[in-house]
Write an enzyme that holds these catalytic residues in place. Sequence first.
Site, PDB file in Angstrom:
ATOM      1  CG  ASP A 109       0.741   4.307   5.661  1.00  0.00           C
ATOM      2  OD1 ASP A 109       1.042   2.965   6.385  1.00  0.00           O
ATOM      3  OD2 ASP A 109       1.149   5.411   6.218  1.00  0.00           O
ATOM      4  CD  GLU A 128       8.482   7.452   6.281  1.00  0.00           C
ATOM      5  OE1 GLU A 128       8.528   6.207   6.844  1.00  0.00           O
ATOM      6  OE2 GLU A 128       7.530   7.864   5.916  1.00  0.00           O
ATOM      7  CE  LYS A 146       0.807  -1.649   3.726  1.00  0.00           C
ATOM      8  NZ  LYS A 146       2.232  -1.558   4.045  1.00  0.00           N
TER       9      LYS A 146
HETATM   10  C1  5RP Z   1       6.109   5.254   8.314  1.00  0.00           C
HETATM   11  C2  5RP Z   1       5.539   5.005   6.912  1.00  0.00           C
HETATM   12  C3  5RP Z   1       5.414   3.382   6.551  1.00  0.00           C
HETATM   13  O1  5RP Z   1       6.376   3.155   5.670  1.00  0.00           O
HETATM   14  C4  5RP Z   1       4.241   3.123   6.430  1.00  0.00           C
HETATM   15  O2  5RP Z   1       3.519   3.327   7.341  1.00  0.00           O
HETATM   16  C5  5RP Z   1       4.095   1.643   5.972  1.00  0.00           C
HETATM   17  O3  5RP Z   1       4.364   0.721   6.892  1.00  0.00           O
HETATM   18  P1  5RP Z   1       4.254  -0.917   6.997  1.00  0.00           P
HETATM   19  O4  5RP Z   1       5.425  -1.287   6.079  1.00  0.00           O
HETATM   20  O5  5RP Z   1       4.638  -1.343   8.628  1.00  0.00           O
HETATM   21  O6  5RP Z   1       3.063  -1.164   6.414  1.00  0.00           O
HETATM   22  O7  5RP Z   1       5.209   5.770   6.099  1.00  0.00           O
HETATM   23  O8  5RP Z   1       5.547   6.579   8.943  1.00  0.00           O
END
Ligand code: 5RP
Length: 273
Positions: A109, A128, A146
Site C-alpha cells: 500500500d 502475507e 505507492k
Molecule cells: C493486501 C495487501 C496488498 O498487497 C496491498 O493492499 C496492495 O494491493 P493492490 O495491489 O491492490 O494495490 O497487502 O492485504
Amino acid sequence: KMAMSTSASAIPAEEQARLVEESKRLAAHQAVKDHLIPEYTRIGIGSGSTVVYVVEAIAALGPGVTAKMAFYPTGAQSEELIEAASLNLQYINKLPAGEQLDVAFDGADEVDDDLNLIKGGGACLWQEKIVAASAKKFVCVADFRKLSPRLGTNWKKGIPIEVLPMAAPRVLHELKQMGSHNPRIRPGLPGKAGAIVTDNGMWIIDAPFSPLLLPRDGESGIQAGNGENGVWTVDALADRLIKIPGVAEIGLFYGKNGLEVSTGAQKPVAAYF
Ligand code: 5RP
C-alpha cells in the site's frame, strides 16, 4: 513515470485509472522477468490487484517453465488466482521444516525511502507476512502511487492491524494512547454488515499515525521517534504494536520483523515504479 511527470488533476479520471493499471502491469511483468528464474521450484504469491498481473506474467511463461514450480498463496484470493491460471497450488504448512520458498511476490500500500512497507489494504497481512518470512527473496511490486518518503504520508487510512475480535476495544484504546489519530475497526465489504473478517477469522483495525520516521531522521536529535507526542520510527512503532495483547500481526513489513536478516526476506529487493 509517465504519470508522475504529469499533473494528476489534469488527467481525466478514466485515463488516470488506465495509467495506474498499465503501471501495475508493467511493474509486475518486469518483476517476473527479473526475479523468477526457471530453476526456482517454490514461489510465494501475495494478494491484491497488482499480484493479478504477477500471476498473468508467470502464466505467460507457459507450462514448459511453470510445470516444475509450486505456488504458495497468502489467502483465499491468491489461492483462486493460482488455480485459475492452472498453476500448481501448494500450502506453506507443507513446506518441509527449515526449507524456504525461492522467492515471494507481493504488492504494497505504501513504500518508503528505505523500502519499508505498509501492507494489509486487502486484509491479508498475516498470511502475507508468513509467506514473506518463508522466502529467500521478497519482491515488492508496486505502481507509482505507492512510493512516498515516509510511511503514512500518502496512505492515510492507517496501518492495518489484525486483531482477535474480543480484544478490539482495548486495542483501540491502547492505539489512541500511543498517538494514533482515530483508529477504526475496518467495516465489512459493501453489502456486508459488521466488521471485515479476515481469512483467519480476525478483524482489522486501521490505525493512522503521523508519518513514520527512519533512523536517520533522529540523528539530528530533534525528533527521537520513540512515540513521544505520537511520533514514531518504523521500527519502534512495529516493536510496540506487536506487543499489544490481542494483536495477531501488523501491516508494517520492515527489515528485521521477526526474521533472520540474512535471508533478505521481507525486505523487498526491488520495488518498481
Ligand atoms: C493486501 C495487501 C496488498 O498487497 C496491498 O493492499 C496492495 O494491493 P493492490 O495491489 O491492490 O494495490 O497487502 O492485504
